[in-house]
Design a protein around this motif. Structure first.
Motif, PDB file in Angstrom:
ATOM      1  N   PRO A  74      27.007 -15.765  20.647  1.00 51.41           N
ATOM      2  CA  PRO A  74      26.341 -16.952  21.203  1.00 51.41           C
ATOM      3  C   PRO A  74      26.074 -17.966  20.092  1.00 51.41           C
ATOM      4  O   PRO A  74      25.683 -17.593  18.983  1.00 51.41           O
ATOM      5  CB  PRO A  74      25.032 -16.391  21.780  1.00 51.41           C
ATOM      6  CG  PRO A  74      25.263 -14.924  21.941  1.00 51.41           C
ATOM      7  CD  PRO A  74      26.224 -14.532  20.866  1.00 51.41           C
ATOM      8  N   SER A  75      26.268 -19.233  20.399  1.00 49.92           N
ATOM      9  CA  SER A  75      26.054 -20.266  19.384  1.00 49.92           C
ATOM     10  C   SER A  75      24.609 -20.283  18.892  1.00 49.92           C
ATOM     11  O   SER A  75      24.333 -20.595  17.727  1.00 49.92           O
ATOM     12  CB  SER A  75      26.417 -21.644  19.953  1.00 49.92           C
ATOM     13  OG  SER A  75      25.648 -21.931  21.112  1.00 49.92           O
ATOM     14  N   GLU A  76      23.661 -19.884  19.785  1.00 48.90           N
ATOM     15  CA  GLU A  76      22.255 -19.842  19.381  1.00 48.90           C
ATOM     16  C   GLU A  76      22.022 -18.796  18.299  1.00 48.90           C
ATOM     17  O   GLU A  76      21.220 -19.000  17.383  1.00 48.90           O
ATOM     18  CB  GLU A  76      21.358 -19.535  20.591  1.00 48.90           C
ATOM     19  CG  GLU A  76      21.353 -20.607  21.672  1.00 48.90           C
ATOM     20  CD  GLU A  76      22.549 -20.487  22.592  1.00 48.90           C
ATOM     21  OE1 GLU A  76      23.343 -19.522  22.436  1.00 48.90           O
ATOM     22  OE2 GLU A  76      22.693 -21.356  23.472  1.00 48.90           O
ATOM     23  N   LEU A  77      22.743 -17.670  18.382  1.00 50.01           N
ATOM     24  CA  LEU A  77      22.593 -16.619  17.385  1.00 50.01           C
ATOM     25  C   LEU A  77      23.167 -17.062  16.045  1.00 50.01           C
ATOM     26  O   LEU A  77      22.561 -16.839  14.988  1.00 50.01           O
ATOM     27  CB  LEU A  77      23.284 -15.332  17.850  1.00 50.01           C
ATOM     28  CG  LEU A  77      23.277 -14.158  16.853  1.00 50.01           C
ATOM     29  CD1 LEU A  77      21.855 -13.781  16.461  1.00 50.01           C
ATOM     30  CD2 LEU A  77      24.032 -12.962  17.417  1.00 50.01           C
ATOM     31  N   VAL A  78      24.338 -17.708  16.062  1.00 50.20           N
ATOM     32  CA  VAL A  78      24.944 -18.209  14.824  1.00 50.20           C
ATOM     33  C   VAL A  78      24.016 -19.213  14.155  1.00 50.20           C
ATOM     34  O   VAL A  78      23.802 -19.172  12.933  1.00 50.20           O
ATOM     35  CB  VAL A  78      26.312 -18.864  15.118  1.00 50.20           C
ATOM     36  CG1 VAL A  78      26.878 -19.501  13.854  1.00 50.20           C
ATOM     37  CG2 VAL A  78      27.285 -17.819  15.668  1.00 50.20           C
ATOM     38  N   LYS A  79      23.429 -20.094  14.958  1.00 53.05           N
ATOM     39  CA  LYS A  79      22.502 -21.087  14.414  1.00 53.05           C
ATOM     40  C   LYS A  79      21.287 -20.406  13.800  1.00 53.05           C
ATOM     41  O   LYS A  79      20.823 -20.780  12.711  1.00 53.05           O
ATOM     42  CB  LYS A  79      22.061 -22.055  15.513  1.00 53.05           C
ATOM     43  CG  LYS A  79      21.128 -23.149  15.028  1.00 53.05           C
ATOM     44  CD  LYS A  79      20.787 -24.107  16.165  1.00 53.05           C
ATOM     45  CE  LYS A  79      19.847 -25.205  15.683  1.00 53.05           C
ATOM     46  NZ  LYS A  79      19.500 -26.142  16.787  1.00 53.05           N
ATOM     47  N   ALA A  80      20.759 -19.378  14.490  1.00 51.20           N
ATOM     48  CA  ALA A  80      19.580 -18.669  13.990  1.00 51.20           C
ATOM     49  C   ALA A  80      19.873 -17.973  12.662  1.00 51.20           C
ATOM     50  O   ALA A  80      19.047 -17.989  11.740  1.00 51.20           O
ATOM     51  CB  ALA A  80      19.108 -17.655  15.035  1.00 51.20           C
ATOM     52  N   ILE A  81      21.057 -17.362  12.543  1.00 48.31           N
ATOM     53  CA  ILE A  81      21.435 -16.691  11.295  1.00 48.31           C
ATOM     54  C   ILE A  81      21.526 -17.703  10.161  1.00 48.31           C
ATOM     55  O   ILE A  81      21.065 -17.457   9.052  1.00 48.31           O
ATOM     56  CB  ILE A  81      22.774 -15.941  11.473  1.00 48.31           C
ATOM     57  CG1 ILE A  81      22.614 -14.781  12.459  1.00 48.31           C
ATOM     58  CG2 ILE A  81      23.298 -15.431  10.126  1.00 48.31           C
ATOM     59  CD1 ILE A  81      23.917 -14.129  12.863  1.00 48.31           C
ATOM     60  N   ASN A  82      22.120 -18.855  10.449  1.00 48.40           N
ATOM     61  CA  ASN A  82      22.291 -19.884   9.414  1.00 48.40           C
ATOM     62  C   ASN A  82      20.974 -20.499   8.957  1.00 48.40           C
ATOM     63  O   ASN A  82      20.911 -21.121   7.893  1.00 48.40           O
ATOM     64  CB  ASN A  82      23.228 -20.981   9.916  1.00 48.40           C
ATOM     65  CG  ASN A  82      24.686 -20.568   9.878  1.00 48.40           C
ATOM     66  OD1 ASN A  82      25.109 -19.846   8.980  1.00 48.40           O
ATOM     67  ND2 ASN A  82      25.451 -20.997  10.863  1.00 48.40           N
ATOM     68  N   LEU A  83      19.925 -20.327   9.766  1.00 47.95           N
ATOM     69  CA  LEU A  83      18.623 -20.874   9.401  1.00 47.95           C
ATOM     70  C   LEU A  83      17.787 -19.921   8.550  1.00 47.95           C
ATOM     71  O   LEU A  83      16.767 -20.321   7.999  1.00 47.95           O
ATOM     72  CB  LEU A  83      17.832 -21.250  10.673  1.00 47.95           C
ATOM     73  CG  LEU A  83      18.329 -22.476  11.434  1.00 47.95           C
ATOM     74  CD1 LEU A  83      17.540 -22.651  12.728  1.00 47.95           C
ATOM     75  CD2 LEU A  83      18.229 -23.733  10.590  1.00 47.95           C
ATOM     76  N   VAL A  84      18.222 -18.658   8.446  1.00 50.22           N
ATOM     77  CA  VAL A  84      17.472 -17.675   7.659  1.00 50.22           C
ATOM     78  C   VAL A  84      17.575 -18.024   6.176  1.00 50.22           C
ATOM     79  O   VAL A  84      18.667 -18.165   5.633  1.00 50.22           O
ATOM     80  CB  VAL A  84      17.998 -16.243   7.905  1.00 50.22           C
ATOM     81  CG1 VAL A  84      17.266 -15.246   7.004  1.00 50.22           C
ATOM     82  CG2 VAL A  84      17.819 -15.857   9.366  1.00 50.22           C
TER      83      VAL A  84
ATOM     84  N   SER B  91      15.249 -12.666  16.086  1.00 53.17           N
ATOM     85  CA  SER B  91      14.135 -13.409  16.641  1.00 53.17           C
ATOM     86  C   SER B  91      12.800 -12.915  16.087  1.00 53.17           C
ATOM     87  O   SER B  91      11.934 -13.717  15.681  1.00 53.17           O
ATOM     88  CB  SER B  91      14.141 -13.308  18.169  1.00 53.17           C
ATOM     89  OG  SER B  91      13.053 -14.009  18.727  1.00 53.17           O
ATOM     90  N   GLN B  92      12.634 -11.601  16.040  1.00 47.27           N
ATOM     91  CA  GLN B  92      11.388 -11.032  15.508  1.00 47.27           C
ATOM     92  C   GLN B  92      11.232 -11.341  14.018  1.00 47.27           C
ATOM     93  O   GLN B  92      10.140 -11.674  13.546  1.00 47.27           O
ATOM     94  CB  GLN B  92      11.390  -9.516  15.727  1.00 47.27           C
ATOM     95  CG  GLN B  92      11.254  -9.103  17.189  1.00 47.27           C
ATOM     96  CD  GLN B  92      11.392  -7.613  17.396  1.00 47.27           C
ATOM     97  OE1 GLN B  92      11.804  -6.884  16.472  1.00 47.27           O
ATOM     98  NE2 GLN B  92      11.056  -7.137  18.579  1.00 47.27           N
ATOM     99  N   SER B  93      12.328 -11.231  13.283  1.00 42.33           N
ATOM    100  CA  SER B  93      12.288 -11.470  11.846  1.00 42.33           C
ATOM    101  C   SER B  93      11.927 -12.918  11.528  1.00 42.33           C
ATOM    102  O   SER B  93      11.141 -13.192  10.621  1.00 42.33           O
ATOM    103  CB  SER B  93      13.642 -11.120  11.205  1.00 42.33           C
ATOM    104  OG  SER B  93      13.964  -9.767  11.434  1.00 42.33           O
TER     105      SER B  93
END
Length: 312
Positions: free
Chosen positions: A266-276, A303-305
């Motif tokens: 999902p694009s939302e997951l890729v975006k979330a990883i790139n924001l870490v 999400s939790q992390s």
């Protein structure tokens, strides 16, 4: 400063050529999802010159014509005609129609006309050209993005890792600081320094620096001071830059592992990883990407992390 003419078209033209995939993803995400990026796209500059030959509507520096392939499994290709217009022009919509029809006439293929309106007139938003005579009606509607609209979403530009985010920032601040050299210097320093925070590799930073430097022109004395400040900043932040590069590589590894194990992400997951940003958290996610049982479990873990990281 007021006598110096700012160059928008050429930096945009080169930016689109270098970062075409990112360009579509940033400005036209719905179109991005319909293009098969596994098949190389092709710039048709010679063909576009043929279309524009002897054009009475004026020379267009930043136009691009690109052949792409769709994800529908068919050998169908679409020509995307890009327009970056940096000032108001009464014949703009007409020109979009003329070029669209000429391209179709030559190739007999569907033509998507996309416009980036980079001017400073808030109310000027052309999106179609039409005329009607004796029962005949001609109409072209085209997709349009207005750069001024991003002024209302500055925080999103600051957080984005897409290379067109800092380029849009540079464009808007170049417009806003005409005749204000000291203010432009401050914004130029801020935008260039932000490149080190976005996770780009060395090559990307150099390329974006060159484009921003090209767009945000300064008088000679301020340009010299700008260069000295950037050199000092690079030297002081070399260690942090190396850490940023490591984080970028780690993110790419996580995404690649997940794509191998679970195919599409999902694009939302890729975006979330790139924001870490936390290096230790990235190392943990890297290990979990290899061993975790399901993609949904990994999404929940990210999400939790992130929630814990924001609370710290």
């Amino acid at each position: 400063m007021s006598k110096q003419r700012d160059d928008y078209d050429n930096p945009w033209k080169e930016a689109i050529a270098v970062y075409f995939k990112s360009f579509i993803a940033f400005f036209f995400p719905d179109i991005y999802e319909q293009i098969d990026w596994k098949i190389p796209y092709e710039f048709l500059d010679n063909e576009l010159r043929q279309v524009m030959r002897d054009d009475e509507l004026g020379q267009r520096e930043a136009d691009k014509l690109v052949k792409v392939w769709l994800t529908n499994g068919q050998e169908t290709w679409v020509l995307i005609h890009l327009e970056v217009q940096s000032q108001y022009q009464s014949t703009f919509a007409e020109r979009m129609y003329v070029y669209n029809s000429r391209i179709f006439g030559i190739y007999r293929k569907k033509v998507a006309s996309l416009a980036i309106l980079a001017d400073s007139e808030k109310s000027w938003r052309p999106q179609e050209y039409s005329y009607e005579i004796w029962g005949t009606r001609v109409l072209l509607r085209f997709s349009m993005v207005k750069l001024l609209d991003y002024q209302q979403d500055w925080q999103t530009l600051e957080a984005s890792i897409n290379p067109f985010a800092p380029l849009v920032m540079a464009h808007l601040k170049t417009q806003a600081t005409g005749g204000k050299p000291q203010e432009r210097l401050e914004w130029k320093l801020s935008i260039v320094k932000s490149l080190f925070e976005r996770g780009y590799n060395r090559t990307e930073i150099r390329e974006l620096f060159r484009l921003i430097d090209w767009m945000m022109k300064l008088p000679g004395d301020l340009e010299s001071g700008f260069s000295q400040e950037i050199k000092r900043f690079e030297e002081e932040n070399q260690m942090r830059y190396d850490t940023t590069f490591e984080r970028l590589a780690r993110r790419e590894d996580i995404i690649e592992i997940l794509e191998i194990r679970f195919t599409e992400l999902p694009s939302e997951l890729v975006k979330a990883i790139n924001l870490v940003q936390d290096s230790e958290l990235l190392r943990m996610l890297h290990r979990q990407a290899v061993t975790i049982e399901s993609l949904s479990d990994f999404q929940q873990l990210v999400s939790q992390s992130q929630s814990e990281e924001n609370n710290n």
